[in-house]
Write an enzyme that holds these catalytic residues in place. Structure first.
Site, PDB file in Angstrom:
ATOM      1  N   ASP A   1       6.324   0.088  -0.984  1.00 52.40           N
ATOM      2  CA  ASP A   1       5.350  -0.765  -0.349  1.00 52.40           C
ATOM      3  C   ASP A   1       5.211  -0.564   1.140  1.00 52.40           C
ATOM      4  O   ASP A   1       5.120   0.674   1.377  1.00 52.40           O
ATOM      5  CB  ASP A   1       5.848  -2.300  -0.709  1.00 52.40           C
ATOM      6  CG  ASP A   1       4.697  -3.251  -0.416  1.00 52.40           C
ATOM      7  OD1 ASP A   1       3.587  -3.313  -0.832  1.00 52.40           O
ATOM      8  OD2 ASP A   1       5.012  -3.641   0.773  1.00 52.40           O
TER       9      ASP A   1
ATOM     10  N   TYR B   1      -5.957 -10.659   0.382  1.00 53.87           N
ATOM     11  CA  TYR B   1      -4.690 -11.021   1.368  1.00 53.87           C
ATOM     12  C   TYR B   1      -4.637 -10.280   2.694  1.00 53.87           C
ATOM     13  O   TYR B   1      -4.171 -10.795   3.505  1.00 53.87           O
ATOM     14  CB  TYR B   1      -3.537 -10.721   0.335  1.00 53.87           C
ATOM     15  CG  TYR B   1      -2.950  -9.396   0.219  1.00 53.87           C
ATOM     16  CD1 TYR B   1      -1.985  -9.027   0.805  1.00 53.87           C
ATOM     17  CD2 TYR B   1      -3.554  -8.513  -0.636  1.00 53.87           C
ATOM     18  CE1 TYR B   1      -1.334  -7.728   0.650  1.00 53.87           C
ATOM     19  CE2 TYR B   1      -3.150  -7.344  -0.878  1.00 53.87           C
ATOM     20  CZ  TYR B   1      -2.242  -6.783  -0.132  1.00 53.87           C
ATOM     21  OH  TYR B   1      -1.475  -5.586  -0.370  1.00 53.87           O
TER      22      TYR B   1
ATOM     23  N   TYR C   1       1.193  -6.477   8.624  1.00 54.23           N
ATOM     24  CA  TYR C   1      -0.240  -6.498   8.171  1.00 54.23           C
ATOM     25  C   TYR C   1      -1.391  -6.511   9.624  1.00 54.23           C
ATOM     26  O   TYR C   1      -2.179  -6.154   9.896  1.00 54.23           O
ATOM     27  CB  TYR C   1      -0.757  -7.560   7.392  1.00 54.23           C
ATOM     28  CG  TYR C   1      -0.032  -7.399   6.011  1.00 54.23           C
ATOM     29  CD1 TYR C   1      -0.719  -6.491   5.100  1.00 54.23           C
ATOM     30  CD2 TYR C   1       1.269  -7.941   5.774  1.00 54.23           C
ATOM     31  CE1 TYR C   1      -0.028  -6.120   3.805  1.00 54.23           C
ATOM     32  CE2 TYR C   1       1.945  -7.693   4.478  1.00 54.23           C
ATOM     33  CZ  TYR C   1       1.067  -6.816   3.791  1.00 54.23           C
ATOM     34  OH  TYR C   1       1.964  -6.674   2.529  1.00 54.23           O
TER      35      TYR C   1
ATOM     36  N   HIS D   1       3.909  -3.526  -9.362  1.00 52.76           N
ATOM     37  CA  HIS D   1       4.102  -3.228  -8.015  1.00 52.76           C
ATOM     38  C   HIS D   1       5.599  -2.987  -7.694  1.00 52.76           C
ATOM     39  O   HIS D   1       6.039  -2.201  -7.032  1.00 52.76           O
ATOM     40  CB  HIS D   1       3.342  -4.283  -7.316  1.00 52.76           C
ATOM     41  CG  HIS D   1       3.758  -3.847  -5.717  1.00 52.76           C
ATOM     42  ND1 HIS D   1       2.976  -2.822  -5.234  1.00 52.76           N
ATOM     43  CD2 HIS D   1       4.086  -4.472  -4.669  1.00 52.76           C
ATOM     44  CE1 HIS D   1       3.327  -2.844  -3.986  1.00 52.76           C
ATOM     45  NE2 HIS D   1       3.981  -3.971  -3.609  1.00 52.76           N
TER      46      HIS D   1
END
Length: 317
Positions: A105, A154, A231, A296
């Site tokens: 990730d 998201y 992010y 995931h």
């Protein structure tokens, strides 16, 4: 698990918490969102037993790593995180030369950039879930996701400081983590403002109550800002990575992804991975593995398979 050693190592202005076990060639494990060193618990035990030194830090802003300026998302770019890791490797293994790296990730994104910036530090790479994404000069990463999925995606919802933290607080830390870790839909994750997840997932079978309790305890201590800042720094990272536009990752690599992974189902991703684009930018890519029926959080969902895949690849070097 009680065999795992825990250390605090002061580097790059932070106090980085590291979990480590074993003796031998160093394997650096890099976790993703919303996770911790703990995400690699199965791999740490297995690789240590096979004669490796398994090292898994809590990354900047996560867990028991302290000192990160969580109020300033601009301090969470790929350059900052890789800088932490270079200093960490120099402190932990000054004579190691090149090390093995395994990422998942966000940890995979950081690992790709570690190899892009400092290939002299990496012997070989195993990345999970997120393939290398070449920089697109014409559109930032956040703008790309907004154009694909709209403002409720998201990644777009995570951009405004404090906004998503307030919603997570209303939902509750344990529920937030459970819903993220249980996500198995092979498509985008939306988080409409004021509506939360829109569901309450069952705890995944691969996650024990003790596991969920550990994650919950740590995120209750830190909050989510540090994790979400990765992010928020995506736009800044895109700007700062301009010198590497078109650059290749020239490190031997293996890539593993779950068949149901939401990242694998982003439009264009499968074609890029399987039809030559991935190999073009990672010319030493040796193998791509798609794990049937897995989602995931693959290193926790399918630990035995992932352990074997990692070990088989590292044994080549």
């Amino acid at each position: 698990m009680e065999k795992i050693e825990h250390k605090i190592i002061p580097v790059n202005g932070l106090n980085i918490h590291v979990a480590a076990l074993g003796q031998g060639p160093l394997v650096l494990f890099l976790h993703g969102f919303p996770e911790l060193w703990y995400s690699w618990r199965h791999q740490i035990l297995y690789l240590a037993a096979q004669g490796y030194r398994a090292v898994a830090p809590d990354l900047r802003g996560y867990g028991d790593t302290t000192g990160a300026p969580v109020e300033d998302p601009s301090q969470f770019t790929t350059l900052h995180i890789v800088g932490d890791l270079i200093d960490l490797l120099d402190a932990m293994a000054p004579d190691a030369g090149k090390v093995f790296v395994v990422g998942h990730d966000w940890g995979a994104i950081i690992a790709w950039h570690l190899c892009l910036y400092r290939p002299d530090k990496v012997k070989a790479l195993v990345n999970l879930s997120v393939a290398f994404v070449p920089r697109r000069p014409e559109m930032s990463t956040v703008d790309k996701f907004r154009s694909l999925y709209g403002d409720d995606h998201y990644i777009c919802r995570f951009q405004e400081p404090g906004d998503i933290e307030a919603e997570f607080a209303q939902i509750g830390t344990k529920e937030v983590l459970k819903n993220f870790l249980a996500f198995r839909i092979p498509g985008p994750l939306y988080f409409p403002k004021g509506k939360g997840f829109g569901y309450s997932a069952d705890k995944p079978t691969w996650l024990s109550e003790d596991d969920l309790g550990y994650y919950t305890k740590k995120f209750e201590q830190t909050g989510f800002s540090g994790a979400v800042n990765y992010y928020r720094a995506m736009g800044r990272s895109w700007e700062l990575n301009a010198p590497w536009s078109g650059a290749q990752v020239k490190v031997p690599a293996k890539f593993i992804v779950g068949e149901l992974d939401l990242i694998y189902h982003i439009p264009g991703t499968k074609e890029f991975i399987h039809k030559g684009g991935f190999q073009k930018y990672v010319p030493l890519l040796q193998e791509v593995v798609v794990i049937e029926g897995a989602a995931h959080f693959i290193n926790q969902e399918r630990p035995d398979e992932i352990n074997q895949h990692i070990y088989d690849f590292l044994q080549q070097f």
